[in-house]
Write a protein that holds these residues in place. Structure first.
Motif, PDB file in Angstrom:
ATOM      1  N   LEU A  96      49.405  34.209  22.138  1.00 56.31           N
ATOM      2  CA  LEU A  96      47.997  34.307  21.778  1.00 56.31           C
ATOM      3  C   LEU A  96      47.167  34.039  23.023  1.00 56.31           C
TER       4      LEU A  96
ATOM      5  N   GLY B 222      43.154  34.039  24.694  1.00 56.70           N
ATOM      6  CA  GLY B 222      41.747  33.927  24.321  1.00 56.70           C
ATOM      7  C   GLY B 222      41.182  32.681  24.959  1.00 56.70           C
TER       8      GLY B 222
ATOM      9  N   ARG C  17      42.486  30.323  18.613  1.00 60.03           N
ATOM     10  CA  ARG C  17      43.942  30.353  18.792  1.00 60.03           C
ATOM     11  C   ARG C  17      44.612  29.276  17.953  1.00 60.03           C
ATOM     12  N   THR C  18      44.118  28.050  18.126  1.00 56.95           N
ATOM     13  CA  THR C  18      44.724  26.938  17.402  1.00 56.95           C
ATOM     14  C   THR C  18      44.512  27.079  15.899  1.00 56.95           C
TER      15      THR C  18
ATOM     16  N   ASP D 160      51.708  25.279  20.413  1.00 58.77           N
ATOM     17  CA  ASP D 160      50.306  25.323  20.827  1.00 58.77           C
ATOM     18  C   ASP D 160      50.171  24.569  22.145  1.00 58.77           C
TER      19      ASP D 160
ATOM     20  N   ILE E 208      51.081  29.750  22.367  1.00 58.22           N
ATOM     21  CA  ILE E 208      49.678  29.674  22.761  1.00 58.22           C
ATOM     22  C   ILE E 208      49.588  28.969  24.104  1.00 58.22           C
TER      23      ILE E 208
ATOM     24  N   LEU F 117      42.335  36.905  21.019  1.00 57.41           N
ATOM     25  CA  LEU F 117      41.316  36.332  20.152  1.00 57.41           C
ATOM     26  C   LEU F 117      40.004  36.238  20.888  1.00 57.41           C
TER      27      LEU F 117
ATOM     28  N   LEU G 273      40.814  37.769  15.494  1.00 62.91           N
ATOM     29  CA  LEU G 273      41.959  38.379  16.177  1.00 62.91           C
ATOM     30  C   LEU G 273      41.555  39.816  16.459  1.00 62.91           C
TER      31      LEU G 273
END
Lengths: 512, 361
Positions: A298, A300, A306-307, A434, A465, A482, A487
């Motif tokens: 991911l 962004g 994202r999270t 993450d 992420i 993102l 998204l």
């Protein structure tokens, strides 16, 4: 070059903890008007050196000289009064108070016991102004983003001492990982402030894991490894490759191997399917398919959702629209237990608050997820448990390799590995990571990335992420972009995909 | 070298300071009561100060053991004193209505009723804390206040006396020369240790207390765990209530178990369990409860005037808490400041909480 006489000189510093020699004979010097980077892997002794300097830890050997005078601080307060201020990664201020109050908390200008509010606001405004910041000091701190709060923390620390009004009480300013949660513009603003302080003759000690930032803002650097001094260099004399080799003490094979690696193509049948999954105030409804053995990265900006996306897929937050199907079965996602039972694992970006139980041992932290899944009535048999824990401590190279060590005492990289071990032990189908490499050193970073590659080769799906686009690009089969909590694109990785292509997508919100 | 390192290992053991304080307190009694340690046999029963300390301390140990688990989850249970009163009141009022108070079935039924009431109280506390998300101190305050009223309702505002041989056994009877309540305590403590350390319950409790959000994200059903510990704590209080009313053969809704929650919290803290939750020690709690009971006994034997005995108690408690603080020991005894890994927050909580609780009495 700076003046010949250092403002701070530490010689032969020794610090021992039970069973560990954290620092053995480290020399360190700091000149006025310079920005000096302190570098080293996690556990190399950076934090210990800072803590010894600021009086958090007592000294077991060596001398500290400040302005030509031998000093030894018994508490951070004493160090602060002598002109050594520290700003930590986490902002330790009161969000509900105004900026001005935060700057002067504990040393408000008073007359006859009453706080002179007008004077306090005026002084705060002056201080902020002289440092070239555009901040309304009467607004509550919480109305500003984290980055500005960090700047306020710095303003507060340089404004310490008797000469609050002049703001010149601070001789040495220590910034411990101030940039780890800032985005690019915010980092630039921080650097501008650092340079202004430098011009005013403040010596700044800067700790960061971002090597690019070191090269951008620092003049000189000191490298530690395993509690010993490896070298002191002018930044201009040592390139990044040379620096990394100094830090990890070996050539870069490990990292280069990763750079050259080919994404494996063994992506299998669909594992997880999200349809119109969304949460008001979190992330707009999105569709996402994750295949077996696939790594989805991911990308962004910070705060782009994202999270939030990851948390919905784990049931950490409850979705208010859409559904999730895992392995053909719909999963309710009303709590993490549902996701865990379906084979999803989640390593939060906040290791301390959402991951570790600091009081418990490494062993207990590692078995926690597996034990929770089994329920309290079925403890894991002791021999099986010890075997599993030993296996993962070895496989992930967790140091110290002592299952009875309290996890709170481990370094950041090793704590991250403990969290990984906790989930790997449950053999999940989808592993959500993450920011697994945030705030950890380059060696551990490479190890974790290699692990992701090998896990996906073994058929585990990974949702990855990371703030660094290169990292996402290197590891992912598919990159989800993102923007503004939406998204906006899912890009299949390939040779023609570059970081600038991703950046364009982030900037424009469209993908051609 | 080995002796010093062994000494260090000993002094750094979790139970060292509580036990040291207990021993000192016991020794203080000798000048005032030379035969303090002597135990004599009469009528086939063992008598002596040590025996009575354990006997009179039994209800406190029970309540404190239950409290330990609640505190380990980061909670607190103020309602135990009221539960003690309710349990005693229910059991006695049921028995007093029976034709034959010595009938075993009646006594067992009375005890079952009392424990059922305790269980309901625990469920209520657990429901408020775990399901409704009410802060434990407020949630349990409800029964602390209302429970005494309920107990008085049950006894009709009177002190109900009973005359039942089987019932007398729990809190005032003897078995194998020792007070029967000692066996009850031993069983409850053994069951608690087995329940927490032989299963994974202890680990999950410590995890929930150590980091609630991380525990949720790791899939621990923390609501269930919390409800369980409140129920367990209330059951312990219920047994204590039976013991107290059995010892006096009477139920006093107003005074039975009065302020026992404060002594129990104190015992837990002296035993080394942090009020912030996380790591807990059942053994420490037992020692802590014995310290408090010994202190109470000592106050009587050395003849502190009754008007000032609470002040005296508070002073001793402050000393105990200071001794347990690594920071304080480092300052006063000049031992190297490498205290145990327990954080300063923990010891600060100990030092602050304890004196306050005592003064409030």
């Amino acid at each position: 070059m700076a003046e010949p006489r250092p403002v701070l000189e530490m010689t032969g510093i020794v610090k021992e903890f039970p069973g560990v020699r954290a620092l053995s004979g480290v020399d360190f010097r700091l000149f006025p008007g310079e920005i000096h980077a302190l570098l080293g892997e996690n556990g190399a002794g950076k934090s210990t050196l800072i803590k010894v300097l600021t009086g958090v830890h007592s000294l077991d050997g060596g001398t500290i000289t400040l302005d030509g005078q031998s000093v030894r601080f018994a508490s951070p307060l004493q160090a602060q009064q002598a002109g050594i201020s520290t700003v930590y990664q986490e902002v330790n201020l009161c969000p509900n108070l105004s900026v001005a109050e935060n700057i002067f908390i504990g040393r408000e200008p008073t007359r006859a016991g009453r706080i002179q509010w007008k004077q306090l606001r005026r002084k705060a405004a002056e201080l902020v102004d002289r440092l070239g910041l555009d901040i309304d000091v009467t607004a509550p701190l919480s109305s500003y983003p984290l980055a500005v709060q960090q700047l306020v923390a710095i303003v507060r620390s340089v404004g310490t001492g008797d000469s609050v009004a002049e703001g010149s009480g601070t001789k040495v300013l220590i910034l411990d990982e101030p940039t780890s949660s800032l985005d690019r513009d915010e980092v630039l603003e921080l650097f501008a402030l650092m340079r202004r302080l430098k011009e005013q003759g403040v010596a700044i000690l800067f700790v960061s894991h971002f090597l690019d930032q070191i090269y951008e803002v620092c003049d000189r650097m000191t490298v530690l490894r395993n509690g010993t001094l490896v070298g002191e260099h002018m930044v201009s004399d040592l390139d990044q490759v040379g620096l990394v080799q100094l830090m990890i003490g070996k050539a870069l094979d490990q990292l280069e191997e990763l750079h050259d690696h080919q994404l494996h193509s063994g992506v299998g049948e669909p594992l997880l399917q999200a349809d119109g999954l969304g949460r008001t105030g979190g992330i707009a409804p999105f569709d996402l398919e994750i295949k077996k053995g696939e790594v989805i990265g991911l990308a962004g900006l910070l705060g782009s959702g994202r999270t939030e996306l990851a948390r919905l897929l784990f049931g950490a937050d409850q979705p208010d629209s859409g559904k999730v199907t895992i392995g053909g079965k719909q999963v309710s996602m009303s709590a993490p237990n549902d996701a865990i039972a379906a084979g999803v694992a989640f390593c939060s970006e906040n290791r301390k608050t959402e991951g570790l139980v600091p009081d418990l041992t490494v062993r207990e932290n590692i078995i926690l997820a597996l034990q929770a899944a089994r329920g309290w009535t079925r403890p894991i048999p002791v021999s099986q448990r010890d075997e599993l824990v030993a296996k993962y401590i070895k496989a992930l190279d967790i140091r110290p390799a002592n299952p009875e060590a309290r996890v709170g005492q481990l370094s950041g990289g090793n704590q991250q590995k403990v969290l990984l071990a906790r989930w790997l032990i449950t053999q999940p189908k989808l592993l959500i990571l993450d920011e697994p490499t945030r705030g950890i050193d380059i060696g551990a970073k490479a190890e974790i990335q290699k692990l992701v590659v090998s896990l996906s080769e073994d058929g585990m799906s990974v949702l990855y992420i990371a703030a660094e686009l290169e990292e996402v690009l290197r590891l992912s089969h598919t990159i989800g972009v993102l923007r503004d909590r939406r998204l906006v694109a899912q890009i299949a990785n390939g040779p023609e995909i570059t970081t600038s292509r991703i950046l364009e997508t982030i900037a424009s919100g469209e993908h051609q | 070298m080995t002796t010093t390192s062994r000494w260090r290992a000993l002094t750094h053991h979790q139970l060292f300071w509580p036990v040291a304080v207990l021993v000192v307190l016991l020794l203080v009694n000798i000048p005032f009561t030379p035969d303090f340690f002597s135990i004599r046999m009469s009528d086939g029963h063992l008598y002596g100060s040590l025996v009575s300390i354990v006997l009179f301390g039994s209800p406190l140990i029970l309540v404190a053991v239950g409290m330990t688990l609640v505190i380990a989850t980061g909670g607190i249970d103020l309602s135990v004193g009221a539960v003690v009163a309710i349990a005693g009141a229910l059991a006695c009022s049921y028995m007093s209505g029976q034709a034959d108070q010595n009938a075993l079935s009646g006594v067992l039924l009375a005890m079952g009723l009392a424990l059922l009431a305790a269980l309901v109280c625990g469920l209520w506390n657990g429901f408020l804390v775990a399901r409704m998300g009410i802060q434990p101190i407020i949630a349990t305050l409800i029964i602390m206040v209302a429970g005494r009223g309920v107990a008085q309702l049950i006894t009709d505002g009177q002190i109900i006396t009973v005359n039942s041989e089987p019932y007398k056994l729990i809190g005032g009877g003897y078995w194998l020369t020792l007070p029967f309540s000692i066996f009850v305590v031993a069983v409850v403590v053994a069951v608690t240790v087995a329940l927490t350390r032989r299963t994974a319950l202890g680990l999950l409790v410590e995890s929930v207390g150590g980091n609630a959000e991380a525990s949720r994200l790791v899939g621990i059903r923390s609501r269930r765990i919390k409800i369980m510990v409140y129920v367990f704590c209330a059951l312990c209080a219920g047994i204590a209530g039976l013991m107290i009313s059995s010892n006096t053969s009477a139920a006093d809704g107003n005074n039975a178990g009065l302020w026992i929650e404060l002594d129990a919290i104190l015992a837990v803290v002296i035993g080394g369990t942090s009020l912030l939750g996380g790591r807990f020690s059942i053994g420490g709690t037992v020692v802590g409860a014995l310290v408090i009971q010994t202190l109470t006994t000592t106050i009587y034997t050395i003849g502190v005037p009754t008007q000032t005995n609470l002040v005296f108690k508070a002073v001793v408690v402050i000393v105990v808490c200071l001794l347990q603080s690594p920071k304080f020991r480092a300052k006063v005894f000049g031992t190297k400041g490498r205290g145990r890994a327990t954080g300063p927050a923990e010891t600060a909580a100990v030092a602050e909480a304890a004196p306050k609780m005592e003064v409030s009495r």
